[in-house]
Design a protein around this motif. Structure first.
Motif, PDB file in Angstrom:
ATOM      1  N   VAL A 137       0.854  -1.182   0.000  1.00 20.10           N
ATOM      2  CA  VAL A 137       0.000   0.000   0.000  1.00 20.10           C
ATOM      3  C   VAL A 137       0.896   1.239   0.000  1.00 20.10           C
ATOM      4  N   HIS A 138       0.886   1.953  -1.115  1.00 17.47           N
ATOM      5  CA  HIS A 138       1.731   3.143  -1.265  1.00 17.47           C
ATOM      6  C   HIS A 138       0.931   4.382  -0.887  1.00 17.47           C
ATOM      7  N   MET A 139       1.026   4.772   0.371  1.00 15.06           N
ATOM      8  CA  MET A 139       0.204   5.895   0.829  1.00 15.06           C
ATOM      9  C   MET A 139       0.695   7.243   0.299  1.00 15.06           C
ATOM     10  N   HIS A 140       1.940   7.314  -0.149  1.00 12.81           N
ATOM     11  CA  HIS A 140       2.477   8.569  -0.688  1.00 12.81           C
ATOM     12  C   HIS A 140       2.759   8.502  -2.186  1.00 12.81           C
ATOM     13  N   GLY A 141       2.176   7.511  -2.865  1.00 18.84           N
ATOM     14  CA  GLY A 141       2.361   7.409  -4.303  1.00 18.84           C
ATOM     15  C   GLY A 141       3.589   6.593  -4.664  1.00 18.84           C
TER      16      GLY A 141
ATOM     17  N   ILE B 115       2.865  11.381  -6.968  1.00 16.10           N
ATOM     18  CA  ILE B 115       3.422  11.500  -5.617  1.00 16.10           C
ATOM     19  C   ILE B 115       2.476  12.354  -4.779  1.00 16.10           C
ATOM     20  N   VAL B 116       2.234  11.935  -3.545  1.00 20.07           N
ATOM     21  CA  VAL B 116       1.436  12.745  -2.627  1.00 20.07           C
ATOM     22  C   VAL B 116       2.353  13.811  -2.040  1.00 20.07           C
ATOM     23  N   TRP B 117       2.083  15.050  -2.390  1.00 20.42           N
ATOM     24  CA  TRP B 117       2.894  16.159  -1.900  1.00 20.42           C
ATOM     25  C   TRP B 117       2.340  16.696  -0.593  1.00 20.42           C
ATOM     26  N   PHE B 118       3.150  17.479   0.100  1.00 26.25           N
ATOM     27  CA  PHE B 118       2.700  18.093   1.340  1.00 26.25           C
ATOM     28  C   PHE B 118       1.456  18.951   1.042  1.00 26.25           C
ATOM     29  N   GLY B 119       0.443  18.784   1.881  1.00 28.58           N
ATOM     30  CA  GLY B 119      -0.817  19.485   1.669  1.00 28.58           C
ATOM     31  C   GLY B 119      -1.850  18.656   0.934  1.00 28.58           C
ATOM     32  N   GLU B 120      -1.461  17.489   0.415  1.00 31.23           N
ATOM     33  CA  GLU B 120      -2.388  16.595  -0.273  1.00 31.23           C
ATOM     34  C   GLU B 120      -2.728  15.397   0.621  1.00 31.23           C
ATOM     35  N   MET B 121      -3.879  14.785   0.359  1.00 30.60           N
ATOM     36  CA  MET B 121      -4.336  13.658   1.167  1.00 30.60           C
ATOM     37  C   MET B 121      -3.647  12.370   0.750  1.00 30.60           C
ATOM     38  N   PRO B 122      -3.028  11.646   1.693  1.00 30.47           N
ATOM     39  CA  PRO B 122      -2.422  10.355   1.353  1.00 30.47           C
ATOM     40  C   PRO B 122      -3.440   9.384   0.771  1.00 30.47           C
ATOM     41  N   TYR B 123      -2.948   8.440   0.002  1.00 24.28           N
ATOM     42  CA  TYR B 123      -3.807   7.449  -0.650  1.00 24.28           C
ATOM     43  C   TYR B 123      -4.183   6.316   0.324  1.00 24.28           C
ATOM     44  N   HIS B 124      -5.303   5.677   0.028  1.00 25.78           N
ATOM     45  CA  HIS B 124      -5.715   4.404   0.656  1.00 25.78           C
ATOM     46  C   HIS B 124      -5.943   4.501   2.162  1.00 25.78           C
ATOM     47  N   MET B 125      -6.302   5.683   2.669  1.00 30.39           N
ATOM     48  CA  MET B 125      -6.449   5.840   4.114  1.00 30.39           C
ATOM     49  C   MET B 125      -7.566   4.962   4.678  1.00 30.39           C
ATOM     50  N   ASP B 126      -8.645   4.779   3.932  1.00 31.77           N
ATOM     51  CA  ASP B 126      -9.736   3.939   4.431  1.00 31.77           C
ATOM     52  C   ASP B 126      -9.253   2.509   4.669  1.00 31.77           C
ATOM     53  N   ARG B 127      -8.498   1.981   3.720  1.00 30.04           N
ATOM     54  CA  ARG B 127      -8.003   0.611   3.856  1.00 30.04           C
ATOM     55  C   ARG B 127      -7.010   0.495   5.015  1.00 30.04           C
ATOM     56  N   ILE B 128      -6.136   1.484   5.144  1.00 28.25           N
ATOM     57  CA  ILE B 128      -5.132   1.456   6.211  1.00 28.25           C
ATOM     58  C   ILE B 128      -5.806   1.516   7.577  1.00 28.25           C
TER      59      ILE B 128
ATOM     60  N   ALA C 200      -8.856   0.724   8.388  1.00 36.84           N
ATOM     61  CA  ALA C 200      -9.612  -0.504   8.647  1.00 36.84           C
ATOM     62  C   ALA C 200      -8.686  -1.620   9.124  1.00 36.84           C
ATOM     63  N   ALA C 201      -7.513  -1.723   8.528  1.00 40.17           N
ATOM     64  CA  ALA C 201      -6.549  -2.750   8.939  1.00 40.17           C
ATOM     65  C   ALA C 201      -6.029  -2.474  10.349  1.00 40.17           C
ATOM     66  N   LEU C 202      -5.774  -1.207  10.660  1.00 42.90           N
ATOM     67  CA  LEU C 202      -5.296  -0.863  11.998  1.00 42.90           C
ATOM     68  C   LEU C 202      -6.328  -1.220  13.061  1.00 42.90           C
ATOM     69  N   MET C 203      -7.589  -1.092  12.729  1.00 40.25           N
ATOM     70  CA  MET C 203      -8.652  -1.410  13.680  1.00 40.25           C
ATOM     71  C   MET C 203      -8.730  -2.908  13.976  1.00 40.25           C
ATOM     72  N   GLN C 204      -8.124  -3.736  13.108  1.00 37.57           N
ATOM     73  CA  GLN C 204      -8.136  -5.191  13.282  1.00 37.57           C
ATOM     74  C   GLN C 204      -6.758  -5.742  13.669  1.00 37.57           C
ATOM     75  N   ALA C 205      -5.786  -4.863  13.875  1.00 35.14           N
ATOM     76  CA  ALA C 205      -4.405  -5.310  14.050  1.00 35.14           C
ATOM     77  C   ALA C 205      -4.151  -5.901  15.429  1.00 35.14           C
ATOM     78  N   ASP C 206      -3.389  -6.976  15.445  1.00 39.14           N
ATOM     79  CA  ASP C 206      -2.846  -7.524  16.691  1.00 39.14           C
ATOM     80  C   ASP C 206      -1.452  -6.977  16.962  1.00 39.14           C
ATOM     81  N   ILE C 207      -0.734  -6.672  15.891  1.00 40.05           N
ATOM     82  CA  ILE C 207       0.624  -6.128  15.991  1.00 40.05           C
ATOM     83  C   ILE C 207       0.756  -4.975  15.000  1.00 40.05           C
ATOM     84  N   PHE C 208       1.312  -3.857  15.463  1.00 37.08           N
ATOM     85  CA  PHE C 208       1.641  -2.739  14.565  1.00 37.08           C
ATOM     86  C   PHE C 208       3.126  -2.454  14.684  1.00 37.08           C
TER      87      PHE C 208
END
Length: 232
Positions: A105-109, A147-160, A162-170
Motif C-alpha cells: 500500500v503506497h500511501m504517498h504514491g 506522488i502525494v505532496w505536502f498538503g495533499e491527502m495520502p492514498y488508501h487511508m480507508d483501507r489502512i 480498517a486494517a489498523l482497527m483489526q491489528a494484533d501487531i503494529f
C-alpha cells in the motif's frame, strides 16, 4: 496468538541502506532543494520543470537501487506468515516490490507512476518524464508525478485505518514520527490493544508510544524480528 494480524509501516529509514537518502541526509538530493519548491502543489505550479527533473533524478536512483535485508525479510514475512500482513509504505521507491513483496500500500504514491491532473488517470511513468506530457486517457497535457505532496491527502487511508482497527501487531520501521497521518497510526493501533513495535536507527518523535523498541539498522533489526514472528 497463533496467527496475529500484522500492520507494518515503513519509511525512508528502511531504504537508506540501499543508498536512497532521507530528508535529513546532509548533502543528499533533498538537501539541495526546499521542500516547498519540489514537494508541494504550489511548487509544481510555480516551476514544473524543477519538480519534474527532481523526480526524474529520484526515479533514476530508485531504478538502480537494490533492496536490502530489511526489504527481503518483510517479503519473506508476507509469504510465510499464516495471518494477515498489510505492508504500508511512505516510500515511493518500489524497493518492497523489487524484494518480492506483493500488495504494497503506497500511501504517498510511487515514482514509477504518472498521474493526470485533469482526469486522475494513472499509467506507468517513463524513466524521464517531460513537462506537459499528454495523458493517454484524456490527452490533456497535464501529467505529473504520482506522488502525494505536502498538503495533499495520502492514498488508501480507508483501507489502512480498517486494517489498523483489526491489528494484533503494529510495526513502524524507519519512520520519523513527525509526518501525519502516518505518525498517528501507533495511537490507533494502541487504541484497539495491538502490540506496538518500533525499529529505527534513532528514536522517532513517537517512540514513547511503542511497547517494544529495537534500535539499529533495518538490515539487522527487521530480519531478527521476522524470525521471532515466524518462529513463535
Amino acid at each position: 496468538m497463533t496467527h496475529p494480524s500484522i500492520v507494518i509501516l515503513t519509511g525512508a529509514g528502511i531504504s537508506a541502506e540501499s543508498g536512497l537518502g532521507t530528508f535529513r541526509d546532509e548533502g543528499g538530493l533533498w538537501a539541495q532543494h526546499r521542500i516547498e519548491d519540489v514537494a508541494t502543489p504550489e511548487g509544481f505550479a510555480r516551476n514544473p520543470s524543477l519538480v519534474v527533473e527532481f523526480y526524474n533524478t529520484r526515479r533514476a536512483q530508485a531504478h538502480d537501487a537494490v533492496p536490502n535485508a530489511g526489504h527481503t525479510a518483510l517479503a519473506r514475512l508476507q509469504r510465510e506468515h499464516k495471518g494477515e500482513v498489510l505492508l504500508v509504505t511512505q516510500n515511493v521507491d518500489g524497493l518492497h516490490e523489487k524484494a518480492g513483496s506483493t500488495d504494497v500500500v503506497h500511501m504517498h504514491g510511487a515514482l514509477n507512476s504518472a498521474l493526470c491532473s485533469t482526469c486522475d488517470h494513472r499509467w506507468a511513468a517513463p524513466l524521464e518524464m517531460q513537462v506537459g506530457e499528454a495523458c493517454p486517457n484524456c490527452a490533456a497535457p497535464t501529467a505529473r508525478p504520482d506522488i502525494v505532496w505536502f498538503g495533499e491527502m495520502p492514498y488508501h487511508m480507508d483501507r489502512i485505518e480498517a486494517a489498523l482497527m483489526q491489528a494484533d501487531i503494529f510495526v513502524a520501521i524507519g519512520t520519523s514520527g513527525n509526518v501525519y497521518p502516518a505518525a498517528g497510526f501507533v495511537q490507533m493501533a494502541r487504541h484497539v490493544g495491538a502490540h506496538t513495535v518500533e525499529m529505527n536507527l534513532d528514536p522517532s518523535e513517537t517512540v514513547a508510544l511503542f511497547e517494544d523498541t529495537r534500535p539499529g539498522k533495518a538490515s539487522i533489526t527487521v530480519p531478527a524480528w521476522v524470525d521471532d514472528i515466524l518462529d513463535s
